[in-house]
Design a protein around this motif. Structure first.
Motif, PDB file in Angstrom:
ATOM      1  N   THR A   1       0.746  -1.205  -0.091  1.00  0.00           N
ATOM      2  CA  THR A   1      -0.255   0.052  -0.214  1.00  0.00           C
ATOM      3  C   THR A   1       0.917   1.495  -0.086  1.00  0.00           C
ATOM      4  N   ASN A   2       0.326   2.375  -0.634  1.00  0.00           N
ATOM      5  CA  ASN A   2       1.170   3.637  -0.344  1.00  0.00           C
ATOM      6  C   ASN A   2       0.855   4.260   0.685  1.00  0.00           C
ATOM      7  N   PRO A   3       2.526   4.550   1.100  1.00  0.00           N
ATOM      8  CA  PRO A   3       3.039   5.467   2.876  1.00  0.00           C
ATOM      9  C   PRO A   3       2.189   6.162   2.590  1.00  0.00           C
ATOM     10  N   HIS A   4       2.623   6.835   2.027  1.00  0.00           N
ATOM     11  CA  HIS A   4       1.847   8.149   1.919  1.00  0.00           C
ATOM     12  C   HIS A   4       0.492   8.648   2.326  1.00  0.00           C
ATOM     13  N   LYS A   5      -0.630   7.059   1.696  1.00  0.00           N
ATOM     14  CA  LYS A   5      -1.837   7.510   2.183  1.00  0.00           C
ATOM     15  C   LYS A   5      -1.708   7.018   4.082  1.00  0.00           C
ATOM     16  N   GLU A   6      -0.924   6.987   4.383  1.00  0.00           N
ATOM     17  CA  GLU A   6      -0.972   6.167   5.947  1.00  0.00           C
ATOM     18  C   GLU A   6      -1.669   7.282   7.437  1.00  0.00           C
ATOM     19  N   LYS A   7      -2.437   7.545   7.824  1.00  0.00           N
ATOM     20  CA  LYS A   7      -2.604   8.244   8.575  1.00  0.00           C
ATOM     21  C   LYS A   7      -1.682   8.080  10.541  1.00  0.00           C
ATOM     22  N   CYS A   8      -1.365   9.369  10.873  1.00  0.00           N
ATOM     23  CA  CYS A   8      -1.057   9.355  11.954  1.00  0.00           C
ATOM     24  C   CYS A   8      -1.946   8.757  13.094  1.00  0.00           C
TER      25      CYS A   8
ATOM     26  N   ASN B   1       7.551   4.546   8.774  1.00  0.00           N
ATOM     27  CA  ASN B   1       6.800   4.895   7.680  1.00  0.00           C
ATOM     28  C   ASN B   1       7.938   5.790   5.980  1.00  0.00           C
ATOM     29  N   ASN B   2       8.738   6.377   7.002  1.00  0.00           N
ATOM     30  CA  ASN B   2       9.633   7.528   6.181  1.00  0.00           C
ATOM     31  C   ASN B   2      10.831   6.607   5.076  1.00  0.00           C
ATOM     32  N   LYS B   3      10.962   6.017   6.061  1.00  0.00           N
ATOM     33  CA  LYS B   3      12.123   4.899   4.888  1.00  0.00           C
ATOM     34  C   LYS B   3      11.113   3.914   4.146  1.00  0.00           C
ATOM     35  N   ALA B   4       9.492   3.089   4.350  1.00  0.00           N
ATOM     36  CA  ALA B   4       8.838   2.976   3.570  1.00  0.00           C
ATOM     37  C   ALA B   4       8.209   4.196   2.543  1.00  0.00           C
ATOM     38  N   LYS B   5       8.443   5.019   2.476  1.00  0.00           N
ATOM     39  CA  LYS B   5       7.878   6.219   1.899  1.00  0.00           C
ATOM     40  C   LYS B   5       9.133   6.082   1.260  1.00  0.00           C
ATOM     41  N   LEU B   6      10.148   6.256   1.316  1.00  0.00           N
ATOM     42  CA  LEU B   6      11.374   6.582   0.100  1.00  0.00           C
ATOM     43  C   LEU B   6      11.615   4.974  -0.659  1.00  0.00           C
ATOM     44  N   VAL B   7      11.043   4.091  -0.330  1.00  0.00           N
ATOM     45  CA  VAL B   7      11.523   2.671  -0.775  1.00  0.00           C
ATOM     46  C   VAL B   7      10.309   2.921  -2.055  1.00  0.00           C
TER      47      VAL B   7
END
Length: 187
Positions: free
Chosen positions: A2-9, A46-52
């Motif tokens: 899934t897109n990590p940019h769409k995950e909520k805090c 989450n930031n690492k997942a966003k980079l990947v």
């Protein structure tokens, strides 16, 4: 994935994070500190997942552009190949049918008619002989009474011969002119 940019805090004080909070509750940390630590850890992951995720999108975009480029090149190559085959087919057709593709000169039409004597008459002029030499040859001719043998010279003469009395003055003048021209050419 899934897109990590769409995950909520998420709120880490919720009951589903209780087990994770227990792992970090050592040395007298409060629930708020553990929630902050867990939140920081999840944000880091989450930031690492966003980079990947972003790197994969860049790689996929480059692959897609490369594929489009290859497809474009292949289509262009196919087009050139078709054009080459068409040109080759045209050249073969031109070679096979030379007269069909002969250039037509841009000249005005002749105003005078060509007056060519028969080959039989030219042969007689070349030999300087009034006789054809065919007197001895016989040919089969169809007559009213049925097929008959006749000398080849008389058979040829009868096909195209018109008696002088039946010629018009214009036809006689043309014949005279043709005969004199043919005699000059044959010397």
């Amino acid at each position: 994935m899934t897109n990590p940019h769409k995950e909520k805090c998420l709120n880490h004080m919720l009951p589903e994070f209780e087990e994770a909070c227990l792992l970090f509750m050592v040395e007298g940390k409060t629930n708020e500190e553990v929630a902050a630590l867990l939140s920081n850890l999840l944000d880091f992951n989450n930031n690492k997942a966003k980079l990947v995720w972003d790197q994969q999108r860049v790689v996929e975009a480059e692959a897609w552009q490369e594929e489009r480029k290859c497809l474009g090149q292949e289509a262009e190559r196919q087009c050139l190949l078709c054009e080459k085959e068409e040109e080759q087919a045209k050249q073969e057709e031109r070679k096979k049918y030379k007269n069909k593709f002969a250039p037509i000169p841009n000249r005005p039409l002749p105003t005078t008619s060509l007056l060519l004597p028969s080959q039989h008459a030219l042969n007689k002029l070349c030999k300087e002989d009034d006789s054809s030499g065919d007197e001895d040859l016989l040919t089969l001719v169809q007559t009213d009474k049925g097929p008959m043998f006749q000398t080849a010279a008389s058979a040829k003469a009868k096909k195209h011969k018109v008696r002088d009395e039946h010629l018009t003055w214009e036809e006689f003048s043309q014949a005279n002119y043709r005969m004199i021209t043919a005699m000059k050419q044959q010397e």
